[in-house]
Design a protein around this motif. Structure first.
Motif, mmCIF file in Angstrom:
data_model
loop_
_atom_site.group_PDB
_atom_site.id
_atom_site.type_symbol
_atom_site.label_atom_id
_atom_site.label_comp_id
_atom_site.label_asym_id
_atom_site.label_seq_id
_atom_site.Cartn_x
_atom_site.Cartn_y
_atom_site.Cartn_z
ATOM 1 N N VAL A 102 0.842 -1.188 0.000
ATOM 2 C CA VAL A 102 0.000 0.000 0.000
ATOM 3 C C VAL A 102 0.882 1.243 0.000
ATOM 4 O O VAL A 102 2.047 1.198 0.407
ATOM 5 C CB VAL A 102 -0.950 0.031 1.224
ATOM 6 N N LYS A 103 0.287 2.341 -0.460
ATOM 7 C CA LYS A 103 0.942 3.647 -0.458
ATOM 8 C C LYS A 103 -0.009 4.646 0.184
ATOM 9 O O LYS A 103 -1.197 4.676 -0.141
ATOM 10 C CB LYS A 103 1.296 4.082 -1.883
ATOM 11 N N CYS A 104 0.524 5.449 1.088
ATOM 12 C CA CYS A 104 -0.264 6.407 1.848
ATOM 13 C C CYS A 104 0.345 7.795 1.694
ATOM 14 O O CYS A 104 1.568 7.949 1.752
ATOM 15 C CB CYS A 104 -0.321 6.032 3.332
ATOM 16 N N LEU A 105 -0.528 8.777 1.489
ATOM 17 C CA LEU A 105 -0.091 10.161 1.347
ATOM 18 C C LEU A 105 -0.128 10.848 2.700
ATOM 19 O O LEU A 105 -1.094 10.698 3.465
ATOM 20 C CB LEU A 105 -0.990 10.913 0.358
ATOM 21 N N THR A 106 0.915 11.626 3.011
ATOM 22 C CA THR A 106 0.977 12.367 4.260
ATOM 23 C C THR A 106 1.868 13.576 4.057
ATOM 24 O O THR A 106 2.578 13.691 3.055
ATOM 25 C CB THR A 106 1.503 11.484 5.401
ATOM 26 N N ASN A 107 1.816 14.482 5.010
ATOM 27 C CA ASN A 107 2.719 15.625 5.014
ATOM 28 C C ASN A 107 3.326 15.767 6.398
ATOM 29 O O ASN A 107 3.037 14.976 7.303
ATOM 30 C CB ASN A 107 1.998 16.910 4.585
ATOM 31 N N LEU A 108 4.163 16.764 6.574
ATOM 32 C CA LEU A 108 4.879 16.908 7.836
ATOM 33 C C LEU A 108 3.939 17.234 8.979
ATOM 34 O O LEU A 108 4.165 16.811 10.114
ATOM 35 C CB LEU A 108 5.947 18.004 7.701
ATOM 36 N N GLU A 109 2.857 17.925 8.705
ATOM 37 C CA GLU A 109 1.937 18.307 9.774
ATOM 38 C C GLU A 109 1.140 17.114 10.285
ATOM 39 O O GLU A 109 0.902 16.982 11.487
ATOM 40 C CB GLU A 109 0.996 19.405 9.277
ATOM 41 N N SER A 110 0.715 16.224 9.397
ATOM 42 C CA SER A 110 -0.113 15.079 9.787
ATOM 43 C C SER A 110 0.685 13.792 9.947
ATOM 44 O O SER A 110 0.094 12.724 10.125
ATOM 45 C CB SER A 110 -1.212 14.861 8.740
ATOM 46 N N VAL A 124 11.907 26.909 5.615
ATOM 47 C CA VAL A 124 11.469 25.523 5.521
ATOM 48 C C VAL A 124 11.937 24.760 6.764
ATOM 49 O O VAL A 124 13.106 24.837 7.152
ATOM 50 C CB VAL A 124 12.010 24.860 4.248
ATOM 51 N N LEU A 125 10.997 24.023 7.393
ATOM 52 C CA LEU A 125 11.291 23.161 8.530
ATOM 53 C C LEU A 125 11.269 21.717 8.066
ATOM 54 O O LEU A 125 10.284 21.264 7.479
ATOM 55 C CB LEU A 125 10.266 23.380 9.640
ATOM 56 N N CYS A 126 12.347 20.966 8.299
ATOM 57 C CA CYS A 126 12.471 19.586 7.840
ATOM 58 C C CYS A 126 12.603 18.656 9.037
ATOM 59 O O CYS A 126 13.039 19.061 10.120
ATOM 60 C CB CYS A 126 13.674 19.418 6.906
ATOM 61 N N GLN A 127 12.226 17.390 8.831
ATOM 62 C CA GLN A 127 12.281 16.384 9.881
ATOM 63 C C GLN A 127 12.581 15.027 9.259
ATOM 64 O O GLN A 127 12.130 14.731 8.146
ATOM 65 C CB GLN A 127 10.944 16.342 10.641
ATOM 66 N N ASN A 128 13.342 14.219 9.974
ATOM 67 C CA ASN A 128 13.685 12.877 9.509
ATOM 68 C C ASN A 128 12.517 11.936 9.799
ATOM 69 O O ASN A 128 12.155 11.743 10.970
ATOM 70 C CB ASN A 128 14.963 12.392 10.195
ATOM 71 N N VAL A 129 11.918 11.353 8.756
ATOM 72 C CA VAL A 129 10.725 10.518 8.901
ATOM 73 C C VAL A 129 10.940 9.207 8.154
ATOM 74 O O VAL A 129 11.940 9.008 7.462
ATOM 75 C CB VAL A 129 9.463 11.238 8.367
ATOM 76 N N THR A 130 9.954 8.318 8.298
ATOM 77 C CA THR A 130 9.979 7.021 7.621
ATOM 78 C C THR A 130 9.334 7.154 6.242
ATOM 79 O O THR A 130 8.174 7.553 6.132
ATOM 80 C CB THR A 130 9.240 5.967 8.452
ATOM 81 N N PHE A 131 10.089 6.781 5.209
ATOM 82 C CA PHE A 131 9.566 6.816 3.843
ATOM 83 C C PHE A 131 8.905 5.496 3.459
ATOM 84 O O PHE A 131 7.912 5.489 2.736
ATOM 85 C CB PHE A 131 10.705 7.136 2.874
ATOM 86 N N ALA A 132 9.469 4.380 3.914
ATOM 87 C CA ALA A 132 8.922 3.072 3.535
ATOM 88 C C ALA A 132 9.311 2.057 4.608
ATOM 89 O O ALA A 132 10.335 2.205 5.291
ATOM 90 C CB ALA A 132 9.436 2.633 2.160
ATOM 91 N N GLU A 133 8.473 1.027 4.742
ATOM 92 C CA GLU A 133 8.734 -0.100 5.638
ATOM 93 C C GLU A 133 8.372 -1.385 4.897
ATOM 94 O O GLU A 133 7.246 -1.507 4.396
ATOM 95 C CB GLU A 133 7.927 0.014 6.932
ATOM 96 N N HIS A 134 9.324 -2.312 4.823
ATOM 97 C CA HIS A 134 9.121 -3.589 4.143
ATOM 98 C C HIS A 134 9.271 -4.716 5.177
ATOM 99 O O HIS A 134 10.338 -4.866 5.782
ATOM 100 C CB HIS A 134 10.127 -3.764 3.007
ATOM 101 N N CYS A 153 10.198 17.885 4.388
ATOM 102 C CA CYS A 153 10.143 19.301 4.710
ATOM 103 C C CYS A 153 8.697 19.797 4.693
ATOM 104 O O CYS A 153 7.808 19.179 4.100
ATOM 105 C CB CYS A 153 10.990 20.124 3.730
ATOM 106 N N ASP A 154 8.514 20.904 5.359
ATOM 107 C CA ASP A 154 7.187 21.513 5.429
ATOM 108 C C ASP A 154 6.750 21.968 4.045
ATOM 109 O O ASP A 154 7.496 22.622 3.323
ATOM 110 C CB ASP A 154 7.228 22.704 6.389
ATOM 111 N N GLY A 155 5.511 21.619 3.665
ATOM 112 C CA GLY A 155 4.985 21.960 2.352
ATOM 113 C C GLY A 155 5.092 20.849 1.342
ATOM 114 O O GLY A 155 4.550 20.965 0.242
ATOM 115 N N GLU A 156 5.769 19.732 1.682
ATOM 116 C CA GLU A 156 5.910 18.604 0.764
ATOM 117 C C GLU A 156 4.909 17.512 1.114
ATOM 118 O O GLU A 156 4.518 17.355 2.274
ATOM 119 C CB GLU A 156 7.334 18.043 0.825
ATOM 120 N N ILE A 157 4.516 16.742 0.107
ATOM 121 C CA ILE A 157 3.597 15.615 0.280
ATOM 122 C C ILE A 157 4.379 14.339 0.037
ATOM 123 O O ILE A 157 4.985 14.154 -1.020
ATOM 124 C CB ILE A 157 2.398 15.712 -0.677
#
Length: 653
Positions: free
Chosen positions: A282-290, A336-346, A369-373
């Protein structure tokens, strides 16, 4: 505000923002507030300002530092009157000398009151609610204070009641706990009063109101929020017997092991349980705020035999962010505010029989980063311990839920085919949409948007839509089993195609209207369970049908009708229908006759015709039921006698 503390929130990046609080007295001549500036501090008079910064939201707290006790004789630093203070505050958020946000607070705070009388140790006697209302003033919600618009509140002084005397709460909530009921003879609340009402109305005092009764027991039902925490599937003296296909995987804390998955509505559910032997991607859309972190990777998993294993986690850093970032807004680099997040999990579950032997997890990390999906990807794959080179051997020839459906084009030199549905991205346009294969046993619904001009020719539009729908099905046959061979025609079922219906309705030369547009593609796959291999069902596809649903497309005029393009959504749905592997046995003549007298299948139950006069009926005393039954029998006999011809002759004599 009416208390010593109030909270608010500042939305946005708070780095470099200076927060201050000032007292804003009114001008004596104009009555207006004085203009605020950014030179204040976080303390003003008896008020303090505290700011708790966050990722994209900062919590702003304004608190009072002085006491709110009433003054005793010869006391200072206290409240001389019940209305302790009335002040106007301003909270400012400035970056340099530029004001970003402003919050105006009107503080009207009363002094704390304490009870100085004797406290009785006698328990409060709650009256029987069947005969007396439990609360004579339901709108009295605040102890020791006057509730606005609650005229039955004894704590409201006459001066306060004059402020809202014309807006008091009505009905039971306003204190009218014994309202007149419709059956009362003196009640005139009924809009339509029948002629026989004076003969059947009730003469009673309001103390004997039907609003009271033993159906008011005062018991409350506390809502129970369902959680994913469940008891372990064990019983005393009996060990855990392992997982079966479709069982949720359990963690050491007796909770479901969850990985984000897509719901039937197409949205991602973050706490969806992982089912045993069910693969998904599956693929899920998210941004830095959510963005939210998922289940920690240090959670141990139940193997199926009451043992627990640790996950083998490997972390990697994403270098090519273009595969995951689908949309980005143009922001200045300094903001721009950036944060290290999880892109994928297998996840790879190694299983044997009914147990889990090993869990391997690959986590891909990157900077969001803030403003990216971000398009997050989550995959779960179950591999047999006997598998080699990462591919599971064909021990079970049938389909497993979550595996792609095999398709073939047996009329071409290259028999490899495909059966797909859309995977929209970005704006959801068909021109940018990609495909994903149809997964067995997973009902799906997807679509994309087609841009249509107002001058579009209807015939060309039908052909364009049909071409895009047919692009999803590049096959003539579907494999009956997961190991169907291209060389054996008996391993495949031909796709049954139903052409779209066309009524040949003319629009009379009107622009922007096209009937019979085949905008919906319906794929129905019929399968059955034909056996089992090592306890795992063997599923086989029996038939595949493809049909179209037509719609009437009409140009939607936007604001001012300046745009000549309209949007036409086209969809594709996949439905899996399970039928018995063997046809059911025909119904015998005895079963047909018995079904006519089966009380569970018919509205009329003849065997229970005399049920009210039996001992099993407890709705009324048995003597009354027997008397009513005998009276009914007498009336039936009397009617039978009077309908006889000789009775009329005897009556004429």
């Amino acid at each position: 505000m009416s208390g010593p503390r109030v909270n608010s929130f500042f939305l946005g990046n708070s780095s470099g923002v200076n927060f201050s609080i000032i007292l804003s007295p009114r001008d004596a001549e104009t009555g207006k507030l004085q203009l605020a500036n950014c030179s204040g501090s976080k303390r003003a008079g008896d008020w303090n300002l505290d700011v708790t910064p966050g990722v994209n939201t900062s919590k702003v707290t304004v608190s009072l530092t002085r006491t709110l006790e009433l003054c005793l004789p010869n006391a200072t630093e206290c409240c001389p009157s019940p209305l302790c203070m009335v002040e106007t505050l301003q909270v400012l958020a400035c970056r340099g000398s530029v004001m970003l946000a402003q919050l105006l607070i009107q503080a009207e705070i009363f002094a704390n009151s304490s009870f100085t009388g004797n406290v009785s140790e006698n328990a409060t006697v709650i009256p029987n609610q069947a005969f007396q209302p439990l609360g004579s003033c339901p709108c009295n919600l605040t102890a020791g204070a006057c509730d606005v618009r609650c005229c039955c509140d004894l704590e409201c002084t006459p001066d306060l009641q004059e402020l809202f005397s014309g807006s008091c709460f009505t009905g039971v909530f306003g204190g009218d706990v014994n309202p007149p009921f419709d059956q009362l003879c003196s009640s005139q609340s009924m809009e339509y009063t029948p002629e026989w009402f004076p003969f059947l109305c009730v003469q009673s005092s309001l103390d004997n109101t039907p609003f009271l009764g033993y159906f008011y027991h005062g018991s409350t039902s506390i809502p129970r929020v369902p959680s994913f925490k469940i008891p372990l599937q064990t019983s005393p003296g009996k060990p855990f017997t392992g997982y079966r296909e479709g069982d949720p995987i359990i963690t050491e804390e007796d909770e479901y092991f969850t990985v984000p998955q897509q719901s039937m509505a197409g949205q991602c559910v973050g706490n969806a349980p992982v089912a045993y032997l069910y693969n998904f991607d599956v693929k899920c859309l998210t941004n830095l705020e959510s963005y939210k972190e998922g289940l920690p990777h240090d959670v141990r998993i139940n193997t199926g035999t009451a043992d627990f294993i640790q996950q083998n986690v490997v972390y990697r850093t994403i270098t090519d962010r273009g595969k995951f970032i689908t949309e980005s807004e143009n922001l200045h680099a300094a903001e721009v505010l950036c944060q290290n997040v999880t892109f994928a999990e297998h996840y790879k579950f190694i299983w044997k029989d009914n147990n889990i032997e090993q869990v391997n997890v690959t986590v891909l990390l990157g900077s969001l980063c803030d403003g990216e999906i971000l398009t997050q990807r989550f995959t779960v794959e179950f591999l047999s311990l006997k598998s080699t080179n990462g591919e599971e051997p064909f021990e079970n020839p049938g389909y497993q839920v979550g595996k792609p459906v095999r398709a073939a084009n047996l009329n071409a030199s290259d028999p490899l085919g495909s059966l797909n549905i859309w995977l929209p991205a970005g704006r959801g346009l068909c021109s940018s949409a990609t495909y994903r294969p149809v997964l067995f046993g997973v009902d799906s619904y997807s679509g994309c948007i087609l841009e249509v001009d107002i001058n579009e020719d209807c015939s060309l539009l039908r052909g364009n839509v049909t071409e895009k729908l047919n692009a999803l099905i590049q096959a003539t046959h579907i494999g009956k089993r997961d190991n169907s061979s291209y060389s054996d025609l008996n391993d495949w079922v031909e796709i049954i195609r139903l052409d779209p219906f066309s009524s040949n309705v003319s629009t009379g030369g009107l622009k922007g209207i096209c009937p019979d547009i085949p905008a919906n593609l319906n794929i129905r796959i019929i399968f059955a369970k034909v056996g089992a291999v090592q306890g795992i069902p063997q599923r086989q596809i029996l038939a595949v049908q493809i049909s179209y649903s037509t719609v009437l497309w009409q140009f939607q005029c936007g604001l001012g009708c300046k745009n000549t393009l309209s949007l036409l959504p086209i969809t594709a749905s996949v439905q899996f229908i399970e039928i018995p592997a063997q046809p059911p046995l025909p119904v015998t003549r005895y079963q047909k006759i018995y079904a006519e007298f089966d009380c569970n299948q018919n509205e009329v139950c003849w065997p229970q015709l005399l049920y009210p006069v039996t001992r099993f009926y407890t709705g009324e005393p048995y003597s009354q039921c027997l008397a009513k039954g005998l009276l009914l029998v007498f009336l039936v006999l009397l009617a039978a006698i009077m309908s006889n011809p000789w009775f009329s002759k005897l009556w004429n004599r």
